[in-house]
Motif scaffolding. Structure first.
Motif, short mmCIF file in Angstrom:
data_model
loop_
_atom_site.label_atom_id
_atom_site.label_comp_id
_atom_site.label_asym_id
_atom_site.label_seq_id
_atom_site.Cartn_x
_atom_site.Cartn_y
_atom_site.Cartn_z
N ASN A 1 -18.37 36.97 -35.68
CA ASN A 1 -17.67 37.18 -34.56
C ASN A 1 -18.14 35.63 -33.85
OD1 ASN A 1 -16.59 39.70 -34.57
ND2 ASN A 1 -18.63 40.33 -34.14
N LYS B 1 -17.97 36.96 -40.74
CA LYS B 1 -16.43 37.28 -40.52
C LYS B 1 -16.04 37.14 -39.03
CE LYS B 1 -17.29 42.27 -39.97
NZ LYS B 1 -17.60 43.53 -40.72
N ASN B 2 -14.58 37.11 -38.92
CA ASN B 2 -14.38 37.34 -37.56
C ASN B 2 -14.37 35.73 -36.95
OD1 ASN B 2 -12.44 38.05 -35.50
ND2 ASN B 2 -13.77 39.17 -34.37
N CYS C 1 -12.78 33.69 -33.16
CA CYS C 1 -12.01 34.71 -32.02
C CYS C 1 -12.15 34.31 -30.64
CB CYS C 1 -12.93 36.16 -32.23
SG CYS C 1 -14.53 36.04 -31.73
N PHE D 1 -13.15 36.77 -42.89
CA PHE D 1 -12.13 37.08 -41.76
C PHE D 1 -12.16 36.10 -40.82
CE2 PHE D 1 -10.13 39.90 -38.61
CZ PHE D 1 -9.46 40.76 -39.33
N PHE D 2 -10.46 35.72 -40.29
CA PHE D 2 -10.48 34.85 -39.58
C PHE D 2 -9.50 35.12 -38.26
CE2 PHE D 2 -11.21 31.91 -42.95
CZ PHE D 2 -12.09 30.82 -42.33
N ALA D 3 -9.91 34.85 -37.04
CA ALA D 3 -9.11 35.30 -36.20
C ALA D 3 -7.82 34.69 -36.02
CB ALA D 3 -9.67 34.79 -34.72
N ASP D 4 -6.59 35.08 -35.67
CA ASP D 4 -5.22 34.55 -36.06
C ASP D 4 -5.09 33.15 -35.14
OD1 ASP D 4 -4.34 36.69 -37.51
OD2 ASP D 4 -3.31 37.63 -35.82
N ILE D 5 -5.14 33.06 -34.01
CA ILE D 5 -4.95 31.83 -33.22
C ILE D 5 -5.69 30.69 -33.99
CG2 ILE D 5 -4.39 30.51 -31.36
CD1 ILE D 5 -4.37 33.06 -29.76
N ASN E 1 -3.98 29.35 -37.10
CA ASN E 1 -2.92 28.46 -37.02
C ASN E 1 -3.41 27.08 -36.57
OD1 ASN E 1 -1.24 30.58 -37.66
ND2 ASN E 1 -0.29 30.96 -35.37
#
Lengths: 466, 193
Positions: free
Chosen positions: B18, B76-77, B80, B103-107, B110
């Motif tokens: 996180n 992970k994450n 975020c 695991f990556f946060a979406d924004i 991009n």
């Protein structure tokens, strides 16, 4: 097979889908602010292209502005230059700006809805992750980066891969003292800060339908805090009643046409979601966070997890690190813990309804002498309404400081910060390390829980005061 | 955007979950109106005591000389929180061209791709395997083959990236050029709707 609300709006806005790639998604409304737009303006200038549809972009200054003496020049030079650059960029490119001093100025996610710019069925983006707020009106609204802001400038579109869909059904009556903020903190605590990553969430169920638009905005606002691309709620009469008569709402015949379209915006009964979660509203208690991501929350009368009992090593290490930063003990209760600051504001909880709830609780009472209380209305219009209703007098009597509209102490960027090592009960959306200032310790909670602590000076179960 | 085909480099490990963009670049450093110079404030409050550049925290990986390279490996994450693209700019300006996580946060994902910083998603087990390597180990990331290899063990994992984005990365194209090329189509869409 039926369509979800998300699919209906998405399909209406796809210009083109690239093979094995994203879709060109048309954007109806684009909000910008001073922090994430300057590089995008510079980008299109360097490419030698004009803004494609400047009338569909609306600007305000909110993140990096002072919340006292807004009529004076901004003291911090870099901040002043950033805000001036927004003024210059908007003038140069024909973008409407509700800047400092304008009666419509305020936090971007407060002003869009209150001006009636945000409407059902739209696609809405902004270079700010809390753009999900606008989803409360049955819109696809999501945060974007600055390169994407530049895309919207250049083409009124963004390239997006279609997310999966999740529905969160919340059924039943809320307990006394439990409000929208508690619902969303409860959901995030349940599914974690990454539990909805890759999904677009629709909130549904009898509890959601019973909520005001302000409450729905609070819920959709924090969708990003569980990783969701956005959150949305099907529009209904509560939504239409909120929009009707606002400055940019459709009028006359256009209103009737709009209602005819908006009433089609719901998930079909046979629509299938990629994931579905059911929540019993009655199980939700007033919530508070103890850690350094919004998923680390507990019921106000609950206990911080005992770290030794956490099986997953990564999660255990997270919580150990968070508790160290927060100066809190594994297994402890937060009730009765002294706090030094109360911040009531931000795009999550700075609307008139939030401030009415706070005023109703503190009327005739005084704040505890050991705490400092900041009330920061989300917009000039909210501030005006606060005065019109006499709430300012209640706050002044209580010893609360009322400031001017802006993001304020939510993000540790402007002048409003929480000092190193001190505790703040905050109605904002993030409790990350340093979020409210280097070393600041944030406890996220509802406006009611924040107001209760303002009176007592310690973490308090709101239910003991009502 | 510059083309990205292969990265072969040592890595910097940050085995925390996180990691939010407020840690990557705190808001008080977002006052600049250009994309440059954010690297010096990358992970500012994890890097320095009391916000003092002359007082680095010795236990933070970026302050440990044995860790270097173009690849950041994190729990992970990753990314975020706030949508600030300044996080991707700060990583790139510091010298990172890829971030590896489970695991990556979406924004963030991009934003990173839009700047030619490659987010490489691997399994939790593979991520753990990387963390177990010593600091001299090289990783090889091949964009065309969509693979990441731990050079010392030869262990290799595949990663996903959509074909469009892969083409952009390999050729240094960006989405804005693509969308500008579609303006007529977009104008037609407006007329129909």
């Amino acid at each position: 097979m039926g369509k979800t609300l998300f699919d209906k709006i998405w399909d209406n806005h796809v210009v083109e889908t690239i093979d094995n790639g994203p879709s060109v998604l048309y954007i109806d409304r684009h909000f910008i602010h001073e922090v994430t737009s300057p590089q995008a303006f510079k980008g299109i200038e360097e490419r030698g292209v004009e803004l494609f549809r400047p009338k569909q972009t609306i600007a305000t200054a909110d993140h990096n502005v002072p919340t006292l003496n807004q009529h004076l020049p901004i003291k911090d030079e870099l901040s002043r230059m950033q805000v001036e650059q927004l003024i210059n960029n908007c003038a140069k490119h024909g973008v409407e700006l509700y800047g400092l001093g304008h009666p419509y100025q305020g936090i971007v996610h407060v002003i869009g809805p209150e001006l009636g710019i945000t409407q059902p069925g739209m696609t809405i983006v902004c270079g700010d992750s809390h753009t999900s707020t606008h989803g409360a009106f049955g819109a696809i609204a999501f945060g974007i980066g600055t390169s994407e802001v530049e895309m919207v400038f250049a083409s009124q579109s963004v390239l997006q891969t279609k997310p999966k869909t999740m529905r969160i059904n919340i059924e039943g009556a809320l307990q006394k003292g439990v409000v929208a903020k508690d619902i969303i903190l409860y959901i995030i605590a349940k599914i974690s800060a990454s539990g909805a990553t890759g999904y677009f969430v629709e909130y549904a169920g009898s509890t959601i339908r019973s909520l005001s638009m302000e409450a729905r905005m609070t819920i959709c606002n924090m969708s990003i805090e569980m990783g969701a691309r956005g959150g949305m709620i099907a529009p209904d009469d509560t939504c239409f009643d909120y929009i009707k008569g606002r400055a940019f709402a459709p009028k006359g015949e256009a209103w009737n046409d709009a209602i005819n379209q908006w009433t089609q915006l719901y998930s079909d009964a046979d629509a299938i979601f990629d994931a579905e979660i059911n929540i019993d509203a009655n199980a939700i208690e007033p919530m508070i966070t103890y850690g350094t991501n919004p998923g680390l929350g507990i019921a106000i009368n609950g206990f911080i997890p005992v770290v030794e009992t956490i099986v997953d090593e990564g999660e255990r290490n997270n919580i150990i690190k968070a508790l160290k930063y927060m100066g809190l003990e594994s297994g402890a209760s937060l009730l009765g813990m002294p706090v030094q600051h109360i911040f009531i504001g931000s795009c999550t909880n700075s609307r008139i309804e939030d401030l009415r709830e706070v005023a109703a609780l503190v009327k005739g009472k005084k704040k505890n002498s050991a705490v400092q209380v900041m009330i920061v209305p989300g917009s000039q219009q909210v501030a005006k309404q606060v005065n019109a209703e006499g709430l300012d007098l209640i706050f002044a009597e209580a010893g609360f400081q009322i400031r001017q509209a802006g993001c304020s102490a939510c993000l540790g960027m402007n002048e409003d910060k929480i000092p190193n090592g001190e505790y703040c009960i905050s109605t904002s959306n993030r409790n990350f390390e340093g979020r409210q200032g280097a070393g600041a310790r944030t406890l996220l909670a509802s406006p009611l829980t924040a107001a209760a602590a303002a009176i007592t000076g310690v973490v308090t179960d709101i239910r003991s005061l009502i | 955007m510059k083309a990205l085909k292969e990265i072969k480099s040592q890595f910097v490990p940050l085995p925390m979950e996180n990691i939010d963009t407020d840690q990557i670049i705190p808001a008080r450093f977002l006052k600049s109106t250009t994309r440059d110079g954010f690297g010096k404030n990358l992970f500012r409050d994890w890097r320095y005591n009391n916000n003092d550049e002359t007082n680095p925290k010795p236990d933070f990986a970026l302050n440990q000389s044995q860790y270097k390279g173009e690849i950041l490996v994190a729990g992970k994450n990753f990314g975020c929180g706030s949508s600030r693209e300044h996080a991707a700019w700060a990583l790139q300006d510091y010298g990172f061209n890829a971030v590896v996580s489970s695991f990556f946060a979406d924004i963030f994902k991009n934003n990173a791709l839009n700047n030619g910083v490659l987010p490489v998603t691997v399994s939790d087990a593979f991520l753990q395997e990387i963390f177990e390597q010593n600091n001299t180990c090289l990783l090889t990331i091949n964009v065309e083959a969509q693979t990441i290899k731990i050079n010392t063990t030869g262990s290799t994992a595949h990663f996903d990236i959509n074909l469009y984005k892969k083409t952009c990365l390999l050729n240094g194209f960006d989405d804005i050029d693509f969308l500008i090329s579609r303006k007529e189509l977009i104008a037609e869409f407006e007329k129909k709707n």
